[in-house]
Write a protein that holds these residues in place. Structure first.
Motif, PDB file in Angstrom:
ATOM      1  N   HIS A 281     -10.128  15.684   0.583  1.00  0.00           N
ATOM      2  CA  HIS A 281     -10.508  14.660  -0.388  1.00  0.00           C
ATOM      3  C   HIS A 281      -9.447  13.562  -0.486  1.00  0.00           C
ATOM      4  N   GLN A 282      -8.494  13.568   0.433  1.00  0.00           N
ATOM      5  CA  GLN A 282      -7.390  12.616   0.386  1.00  0.00           C
ATOM      6  C   GLN A 282      -7.277  11.856   1.697  1.00  0.00           C
ATOM      7  N   ALA A 283      -6.770  10.634   1.591  1.00  0.00           N
ATOM      8  CA  ALA A 283      -6.423   9.821   2.750  1.00  0.00           C
ATOM      9  C   ALA A 283      -4.993   9.343   2.532  1.00  0.00           C
ATOM     10  N   VAL A 284      -4.367   8.838   3.586  1.00  0.00           N
ATOM     11  CA  VAL A 284      -3.011   8.301   3.443  1.00  0.00           C
ATOM     12  C   VAL A 284      -2.927   6.931   4.095  1.00  0.00           C
ATOM     13  N   ASN A 285      -2.109   6.088   3.507  1.00  0.00           N
ATOM     14  CA  ASN A 285      -1.766   4.796   4.085  1.00  0.00           C
ATOM     15  C   ASN A 285      -0.268   4.843   4.349  1.00  0.00           C
ATOM     16  N   ILE A 286       0.107   5.015   5.615  1.00  0.00           N
ATOM     17  CA  ILE A 286       1.520   5.117   5.983  1.00  0.00           C
ATOM     18  C   ILE A 286       2.104   3.713   6.040  1.00  0.00           C
ATOM     19  N   ALA A 287       3.189   3.519   5.317  1.00  0.00           N
ATOM     20  CA  ALA A 287       3.801   2.201   5.182  1.00  0.00           C
ATOM     21  C   ALA A 287       4.320   1.682   6.524  1.00  0.00           C
ATOM     22  N   ARG A 288       4.294   0.372   6.647  1.00  0.00           N
ATOM     23  CA  ARG A 288       4.850  -0.295   7.824  1.00  0.00           C
ATOM     24  C   ARG A 288       6.298   0.155   7.998  1.00  0.00           C
TER      25      ARG A 288
ATOM     26  N   GLY B 221       2.588  -3.304  10.938  1.00  0.00           N
ATOM     27  CA  GLY B 221       1.457  -3.002  10.071  1.00  0.00           C
ATOM     28  C   GLY B 221       1.421  -1.570   9.591  1.00  0.00           C
ATOM     29  N   SER B 222       0.907  -1.402   8.385  1.00  0.00           N
ATOM     30  CA  SER B 222       0.665  -0.062   7.854  1.00  0.00           C
ATOM     31  C   SER B 222      -0.488   0.566   8.627  1.00  0.00           C
ATOM     32  N   GLN B 223      -0.672   1.868   8.430  1.00  0.00           N
ATOM     33  CA  GLN B 223      -1.727   2.581   9.143  1.00  0.00           C
ATOM     34  C   GLN B 223      -2.361   3.586   8.183  1.00  0.00           C
ATOM     35  N   CYS B 224      -3.659   3.416   7.957  1.00  0.00           N
ATOM     36  CA  CYS B 224      -4.399   4.214   6.988  1.00  0.00           C
ATOM     37  C   CYS B 224      -5.304   5.207   7.702  1.00  0.00           C
TER      38      CYS B 224
ATOM     39  N   LEU C 136      -2.824  -2.849   2.421  1.00  0.00           N
ATOM     40  CA  LEU C 136      -2.658  -3.020   3.861  1.00  0.00           C
ATOM     41  C   LEU C 136      -1.554  -4.050   4.074  1.00  0.00           C
ATOM     42  N   ASP C 137      -0.529  -3.662   4.809  1.00  0.00           N
ATOM     43  CA  ASP C 137       0.635  -4.511   5.050  1.00  0.00           C
ATOM     44  C   ASP C 137       0.635  -4.875   6.523  1.00  0.00           C
ATOM     45  N   ILE C 138       0.166  -6.087   6.837  1.00  0.00           N
ATOM     46  CA  ILE C 138      -0.027  -6.498   8.224  1.00  0.00           C
ATOM     47  C   ILE C 138       0.689  -7.812   8.486  1.00  0.00           C
ATOM     48  N   VAL C 139       1.453  -7.852   9.593  1.00  0.00           N
ATOM     49  CA  VAL C 139       2.178  -9.047  10.003  1.00  0.00           C
ATOM     50  C   VAL C 139       1.502  -9.607  11.262  1.00  0.00           C
TER      51      VAL C 139
END
Length: 158
Positions: free
Chosen positions: A109-116, A74-77, A42-45
């Motif tokens: 069966h998958q999730a994604v964390n979209i980068a900031r 921030g990233s978003q998962c 998790l990339d959060i400012v």
């Protein structure tokens, strides 16, 4: 026309992280559960991580995408909660606007964390349920930028 390809960790790496089981795990709960630990960053400012529930409409294919957004703070998962295949439309930033888009299909069966700072389409389930847990930045400040595409993308399965 943009053909959506099956999502893999390698192909999606420029845009964020694919979250799925596989690789190293530890066994917990008296041997009845495998724990795959620390699968995304998790990339959060200037904020804090929050957990929300999104209930999105199932979309038809081909899908018309005319709008991308990004979150500079921030990233978003996105984690499907009841089994869903979903489109993930992304583009790298090129001088404040989206670059060449790519489309992926994530399985139930998958999730994604979209980068900031990665441009992406809206939550787009194409089958199953539209219920998702979303982990993203909660806090003050402008964390949403929107960009309307001059020519809509028509996304199909590849």
């Amino acid at each position: 026309m943009l053909a959506a390809e099956p999502i893999t960790a390698e192909a999606f790496a420029p845009f964020g992280e694919v979250i799925e089981t596989g690789g190293d795990f530890v066994t917990i709960n008296q041997g009845a559960c495998r724990r795959f630990t620390d699968l995304a960053t998790l990339d959060i400012v200037d904020g804090r991580p929050g957990i929300s529930l999104f209930d999105a409409q199932i979309r038809d294919l081909p899908y018309k995408c005319d709008f991308l957004e990004r979150h500079p703070l921030g990233s978003q998962c996105f984690i499907p909660m009841q089994g869903a295949r979903f489109l993930v439309i992304v583009a790298a930033d090129e001088g404040g606007v989206p670059g060449t888009p790519r489309a992926f299909v994530a399985g139930d069966h998958q999730a994604v964390n979209i980068a900031r700072n990665t441009w992406h389409g809206v939550l787009c389930p194409i089958s199953g349920s539209g219920l998702f847990a979303v982990i993203d930045r909660i806090g003050e400040g402008g964390n949403l930028e929107e960009h309307r595409l001059s020519r809509p993308l028509t996304v199909t399965l590849g």
